[in-house]
Each structure stands twice: as C-alpha cells, then as structure tokens.
Write an enzyme that holds these catalytic residues in place. Structure first.
Site, short mmCIF file in Angstrom:
data_model
loop_
_atom_site.label_atom_id
_atom_site.label_comp_id
_atom_site.label_asym_id
_atom_site.label_seq_id
_atom_site.Cartn_x
_atom_site.Cartn_y
_atom_site.Cartn_z
N HIS A 1 0.66 -1.04 -0.05
CA HIS A 1 -0.04 -0.16 0.05
C HIS A 1 0.87 1.32 -0.11
O HIS A 1 0.22 2.40 -0.04
CB HIS A 1 -0.93 -0.07 1.21
N THR B 1 -8.45 6.29 -1.83
CA THR B 1 -9.95 5.91 -1.79
C THR B 1 -10.70 7.30 -1.54
O THR B 1 -12.00 7.00 -2.14
CB THR B 1 -10.49 4.66 -0.89
N LYS C 1 0.99 14.03 1.98
CA LYS C 1 -0.28 14.39 1.64
C LYS C 1 -0.66 15.72 1.35
O LYS C 1 -1.48 16.29 0.90
CB LYS C 1 -1.46 13.66 2.50
N LYS D 1 -14.49 8.10 -3.33
CA LYS D 1 -15.83 8.52 -2.89
C LYS D 1 -16.22 9.72 -3.15
O LYS D 1 -17.35 10.11 -3.26
CB LYS D 1 -15.52 8.28 -1.26
N LYS E 1 -8.23 13.76 5.11
CA LYS E 1 -7.30 12.42 5.19
C LYS E 1 -6.24 12.59 6.37
O LYS E 1 -6.26 13.60 6.88
CB LYS E 1 -6.51 12.30 3.82
N ARG E 2 -5.65 11.50 6.44
CA ARG E 2 -4.41 11.44 7.41
C ARG E 2 -3.77 12.49 7.39
O ARG E 2 -3.29 12.82 6.07
CB ARG E 2 -4.04 10.07 7.21
#
Length: 821
Positions: A366, A664, A562, A668, A556-557
């Site tokens: 991942h 993901t 990110k 969504k 998100k985390r």
C-alpha cells in the site's frame, strides 16, 4: 440527513408489525426495559439486536451453503478494519431501512436520531482499514466465502481532541456500552507464544525437527461480526482477536499483599489488543507492535488450518481451498509462522510446506514510504520469535543460493536479501512478504509501476510474473446509498433501479449531464447536504460557514506527503490577496480539513495547529468575512466522512506525485460529484482518464519529475523568490502573523520549505494556484460546474470495490467460479 432505502417500496404492514414485535422483545428481554422507561440508547440496542437476528439467519445459511459446496475460501489478514457504524449498513443491505423506520415510528421513536448514537468501531485509522471493510462487504455481495482476520482493539488508535489547535490523543471508548454486533467464540481460542528457546530433536531414524518452547503464552479470544452483502444473499465473517492472559492474576503475589503486582503480567500481555499502532518511539512500543502483528497472524493461521483440517482432513490440499491476502506489510510474519505450523506442528517436509506457502499467500503493498515497509532488528526477532528467525534465515539462504547459482552476486544479492546487513542487521518484512507470495499487487497503475521500478526492482527482476496491479475500489452501498440518500434517489429516478446493482449503469448520466433540470436537481441535493454539514461544523468547531460558498475539502490522515501544508499555504496566499484587493469579485470559499496525525509525528501535529491558527485569524477578520472561512473538524472517522463527502464541491487530492499508492477518498468524493483538484498521483491518474481532463483540475510535477528535481537538491530559495504569493505565505509563517502569542511557532515549517522541501511544495505551488484559478472560473459558470459534477459521478463506476474484488478473485485468488476456463 434522513436515510434512504434505494430499493424500498412501502413496507408491508405485516413486516412492520413483525419487526416492531422483535424490537419490543429485545427491549424487554435483552435491555430489560419497559418501553415507557426506555431511553434512546436502549432503543438503539433493541433495534440493533432485532436487525442482527435477521442477519444471523442469513449468516448461518451462508455457512451451511459454503460447507455443502466446499468452495475455496478467502482469508483477508489486516491490522485494520474501519467498518463504520453497522446498523444502517445491515438494514440497507437487507432492504429493511423503511421497515425499521416505520416500526420505530409506530413506537414513537425517531430512527435517524437513535442510529446516530451508535459509535464507530475503533478498529482502524485510515484508507488501509476502510479498504479492508469495503472489500469484506464486496466479497459478501459477490458471494465469495471469506473471513476477515484482525484485532479487536479496546481503544482504537485514539480519539482526537483539539485544545487551542493542538492535537491531543485520548482513548476511544467504543466498547463502553458493549457491541451488539459481535459474538464471542471461546471455543475458537488460540494460544500464541513469545520468547523462549528452540530445541532440536533427533529421531531414532536420524531425522531432525525443531520444537519451540515459548517463555510465555497469551490466549487469542475470537469475536465474530457478521458482514452482510448487498440484498443479504451472503454474509461473511469478520473474526477479531482479543488478547487474554492465561492466568487472570498471580494469586501468590495477591495473597502477599501485592495487589497491583499480581496483575502486572496480565496487563502486559493484554496490552496487545488495547490500542492500534502503539507508539514505536520506545523499545517497549516496538516490542508491542511486533507482538500485535504476530499475535493476530498466528491466531488466524491456527484457526484457518483447524477449519481446513476439519473439512478436508489433510493440509496438502490447502491451496485448493484457501487463499490468504496480506493487506500491507504488517501481517508478513505470517509467512514464517505458516512454515512453522506446517513443518514443526503438522510434520510436513520443508519443501512441501514452502510450496503450499507460496501458493496460498498473496500480498498487497500500500505504500512506497520506507517507514511503512517494516524492518525488524534481528536481535529483537531472536528474543521474541526465535524459531521464526531460524526459518527466515533458512529461507533467505535458499533464496540467495538459488540466485548465486544463476550468476547473481554482490550488490544484487545484498538488495534482494531478506536481511539488510547494512543497517544493523534488520529483517525486511516487505521482502519476506514478496518472497512468500503467489502474487504481489499494487493498488493503482502508477503505484504498481513504481513498485517494479523502485522498492521491489531487484526482486521483480527475479520474479517478473509476481507483481500485478489491482486498482482500489469502494463500496457504493455505503458511500452513495447510505452516505448520500438524496443523490441516490435522484439517480434511481433518472436511471432506474438497475443503478442499485450495477455501478456501470451510472454511465447513463452522460447524455443527461447538460440537462438543465437534472443540473438543478443535482445542485439542490448538494445544497441540502451542505446545509447539514454547516450545522455540524458549527456544532463541532463553533465556526459558521455559508452553504452557498464553494466547499473545498481535504479529509485524510495528516502527513507531509499528503501536503495539507500546500493547501494551507494557498489559503494564506488567498487571504492576503483578498485583503489586498477585496473588490475583485472573489469566489466565496469554505476550506474544510479533517484528519488525524500519528501521535509521535510532531510535524504533522504542527500542521494541524497551523490550520487552526490560520483559521482563527481569517475567521475573525471582517475584511474577508463571507469570502473565506477555514475549519478543522476533529476526530475524523467513517461517520464524519459520511457527513462531509456528500457536501464537498472540491476534492483536494494533492499528494506529492509518486507517494500516494492509490487513495480511496478521491473515489468517494468523485462518486458523489465533487470535482478533483489533484496531482498525477495514485488513482488520481485513472480517475482523470475516466472523468475527462476537462472535469479534473490537474497540476504539479509528475512522479518522474519529482525524482529528477530531488536529484538537483532540496533547497527552494529560488522557487520562493520567484513566486510573490508563495514568498508572502512563507513570510507569514516566519514573522508570526498567525501566532502573535508565539511568533516563532511556525518558523521550522518555513525553514523546511526553504532548505529541505522533500515533498515538493514549492515547485508545485504556482501550478496549484493556477489550478485553483481554474476552479474559480468553472464555479462562476454554474452550468459548466454541474455538468462536470454529473460527469464525475457518471464515470467512476469503475472504482467500485466489486470490480476490484472480481479482479482479485479471477487473477490473484484463482477462485474457480471467477476464473475463465
């Protein structure tokens, strides 16, 4: 937002009456409450148990059918299962939402009010765990016999609380009132050992075998949760292990008066299932992490071998009846553990055992981040799992000897070795999982290609057939039907009921995307979701937001790759620009953030504080009121995501190219009609290909360009000087504009940007600003915006977890019913 049953008709009166009677029975005999005295939580328990009974009937039938047909079974090993609330999921998949609502209404109880009391099971943290939950639901929907295996965490990762913008971690307490969805299975208890010594026994015929004598053991107690698929035709099992000491206390210590010391061993052993991802900043934390991973891997393997032997009598046929999927590197210790069980316990030959291992295991990678590709010190494994280290050493020797026989040597041998000899001798768990797997898959096309070229380059050269791509997917049942009932109703009305069973039917929206009436309905349902979210934002943060503004969302985390910091820098630059020219005709924006930072990740926690402080200044400034608002929503989880995603206009997917495996959340949000602003990273690339470049705001360096830019150095003084907007934002971090009480608070973030911008915020900043200007331009053209939103929903049916699971079933697990003959 009221829930919606996408396939419901008006429920039959006798069905409502039957369900109402079941609720009252559970209330009286399980909650021991009279209806006149029952509180909302009592009603929640009663309706959950009444629903569970209907799930259990189908669960038992599924088990009987699976045993009758002796079908191949999938075992999904994951340290996380972020399942979300269970009640609405079960009712929706069984088609009972309208029935339950009517039954409770007859009893004077508001269904939507009580269902929101259900806590989110604290069994995961982010995309890894949510993917596992989506996959379990899709396997049930497709009728694939499957068990999920993980840990029943008492307190999850943590409950995030913000105090003056600083993240604080508190224990989750999701089991405070019990869990009506689980069944304890003491008959399935496994014993898991740690430490001790290995004895070699020589038989009378001269053969040798090893016997591991653990120094201590802990019991793994099974707790099962049913996972029903769509329309309730098939129900799979999520089996979670709870650690329990074999002896509840040392009675001798207790009787000597050391009442606390008498419980010390119990507390230490049962810590295994207390918390997800305990901090590994201390040796004790590292030890606990390894214990957790081995605990659930060993218990799960013992369980599935017991089940297989009971059904099939011998283990030689295991690959014909079982496929094991390792969800990331955490369960990699399962490879030597299965070898130990087959060779030491079941007396199988080494070669026969290895053939089985390499046929049943598959491994999903991942991430390409080094910290996620775990390594363990050889000394630590020797102390905690001595027999497993012996097995790893032998596997490695055979692996390297085979390569040397084919002329490999030197640096290549060092690169593919299971043991890194250059860094204090550490076992490479990613390499171990790769070697033991039948197939190794990435989770987006780009990620898979980068696996082949980077972290597994040399292993790929030795096994070029192993690495395959399986782009991630999400279940539309939760992320559309349950999260966004208004949009679901619109889609059923526009496309017919087929859309409930076939996500590809969403393409029927394409010829309708320019229809003004459909656009109006699409915008109306979004407005409704934004009103609901605005109320929640006010409740959670005290911040008022305008539902007519563009809702710009990054959920998100929190991690440097990110790039929440890139979003904040653009927010600062936008704030400064509005103040400089308030009359320009700005598009009103609401910047919404949510996500947890790892407890020991100081920089990520500082970024959360920065978001809070920037928001505090901006939200208090009358000069930008109505034009820019910033809010950080605490304690991000599945339920909060279900509230945010239907209301999002813009989806921020802005990770450094080459660093996000898939994502993901991007799927969504696009499914619900949010437009994406993003880099060519992870599944963004495939989303852009499907929704069309005109309906995706793309910017930034490519993965290859990122690597090339890093090779020239990480100092970014020139990039900052070349961009007045970036220079102004960085200066604001340095001069304390957003931290007047502590002007130097954010200087280290600015210094990192100037001197070591590994995540390429500065090179991407101007391109990001340009993409945000394109967002503004499209937002001003309402018809163009809503056409693009509809086309996003229309084109993302491919990203259904059902498609992903069919690919796994056919090409990885080799399930006969999915494999072409």
């Amino acid at each position: 937002m009221s829930s919606f049953d996408p396939v419901a008709t008006t429920p039959e009166p006798h069905d409502v009456a039957s369900f109402r009677a079941a609720i009252l029975s559970k209330l009286r005999y399980m909650a021991a409450k009279d209806p006149g005295l029952a509180r909302d939580r009592d009603w929640l328990v009663a309706v959950s148990l009444a629903t569970r009974d209907r799930v259990v009937n189908r669960w038992n039938e599924t088990t009987r059918r699976t045993l009758r047909h002796a079908r191949k079974h999938v075992y999904y090993f994951s340290l996380e299962f972020l399942v979300g609330r269970m009640l609405l999921d079960a009712l929706s998949n069984l088609g009972l939402v309208a029935t339950a609502r009517a039954a409770l209404e007859d009893l004077g109880v508001d269904f939507d009010r009580i269902r929101r009391l259900e806590p989110d099971p604290a069994l995961g943290n982010g995309g890894l765990g949510r993917l596992a939950a989506c996959f379990m639901e899709s396997m049930a929907t497709l009728g694939i016999p499957a068990h999920g295996y993980g840990i029943r965490y008492d307190h999850g990762i943590f409950r995030q609380v913000l105090r003056d913008g600083w993240q604080h971690e508190l224990p989750e307490d999701w089991l405070r009132f019990g869990n009506p969805w689980e069944f304890e299975r003491p008959e399935a208890t496994a014993s898991v050992g740690f430490g001790g010594r290995v004895e070699e026994i020589v038989a009378s015929d001269g053969s040798r075998r090893s016997v591991w004598h653990p120094a201590e053991t802990v019991l793994a107690i099974a707790h099962d949760m049913p996972i029903p698929g769509w329309r309730g035709k098939h129900v799979n099992t999520l089996r979670l292990w709870s650690a329990r000491a074999a002896d509840p206390l040392s009675l001798s210590e207790f009787n000597r008066g050391d009442h606390v010391g008498a419980l010390a061993d119990r507390v230490r052993l049962e810590a295994i299932s207390r918390v997800l991802y305990p901090s590994d900043e201390t040796p004790a934390g590292q030890d606990l992490r390894l214990r957790q991973e081995f605990f659930f891997a060993s218990a799960s393997l013992q369980d599935l071998l017991r089940r297989h032997c009971a059904q099939h009598g011998e283990l030689g046929s295991l690959p014909d009846h079982a496929a094991i999927q390792l969800n990331d590197t955490h369960p990699a210790i399962a490879v030597p553990e299965l070898m130990r069980l087959l060779v030491d316990v079941h007396r199988m030959s080494w070669d026969a055992a290895w053939r089985i291992v390499t046929q049943v295991f598959n491994y999903t990678n991942h991430t390409l981040l080094p910290e996620a590709l775990e390594t363990w010190p050889v000394g630590q494994l020797a102390a905690l799992l001595p027999r497993h280290l012996e097995i790893i050493v032998r596997l490695n020797a055979e692996h390297l000897d085979a390569l040397r026989a084919h002329g490999r040597d030197g640096d290549f041998i060092a690169a593919v070795s299971l043991i890194d000899e250059t860094n204090g001798r550490r076992v490479r768990m990613g390499h171990l999982a790769f070697l033991g797997a039948h197939r190794v898959n990435g989770v987006s096309a780009l990620h898979t290609e980068l696996m082949r070229r980077t972290v597994f380059r040399d292993l790929h050269a030795t096994h070029p057939e192993k690495i395959v791509n399986k782009t991630n997917g999400i279940t539309q049942r939760r992320w559309l039907f349950q999260a966004n009932p208004a949009l679901t109703a619109l889609l059923v009305d526009a496309l017919g009921p087929a859309v409930c069973d076939d996500p590809d039917a969403l393409t029927g929206l394409v010829p309708l995307a320019a229809d003004a009436a459909l656009q109006e309905r699409f915008a109306k349902q979004r407005r409704s979701a934004k009103l609901a979210l605005a109320r929640l934002v006010a409740e959670l943060t005290g911040t008022s937001v305008d539902p007519s503004a563009l809702f710009d969302v990054q959920i998100k985390r929190v991690h440097e790759y990110k790039r929440q910091l890139l979003n904040v820098l653009q927010t600062i630059a936008l704030y400064q620009a509005i103040r400089a020219d308030p009359g320009r005709g700005w598009v009103p924006r609401v910047k919404l953030f949510a996500g947890k930072a790892a407890a020991g990740y100081r920089t990520a926690k500082l970024i959360i504080k920065l978001i809070h402080d920037v928001g505090r200044v901006i939200n208090a400034d009358s000069a930008v009121r109505g034009l820019l608002t910033v809010a950080f929503l605490p304690n991000y989880n599945v339920s909060l995501a279900e509230a945010i995603i239907p209301a999002a206009d813009l989806s921020e997917q802005i990770s450094t190219a080459g660093m996000e495996a898939s994502g993901t959340g991007n799927m969504k949000l696009a499914l619900n009609g949010a437009l994406t602003i993003g880099t060519l990273d992870g599944a963004n690339i495939e989303i852009r290909e499907r929704v069309g470049a005109d309906n995706f705001f793309c910017f930034g360096l490519t993965a290859d360009e990122v690597m090339a830019r890093r090779a020239t150095g990480l100092g970014m003084a020139a990039e900052i000087e070349a961009s007045p907007a970036l220079a102004g934002a960085v200066a604001a971090l340095e001069d304390g504009s957003f931290a007047p009480d502590e002007p130097g608070r954010f200087r280290e973030l600015a210094a990192a940007l100037r001197e070591r911008d590994y995540f390429m915020l500065c090179p991407d900043f101007e391109r990001y600003l340009g993409a945000q200007r394109q967002v503004d331009a499209k937002w001003r053209d309402a018809a163009a915006w809503w056409r693009a939103a509809i086309l996003n929903t229309a084109h993302v049916g491919f990203f259904s977890a059902d498609r992903a699971i069919r690919e796994y079933a056919s090409e990885v697990w080799l399930l006969p019913e999915f494999t072409p003959t």
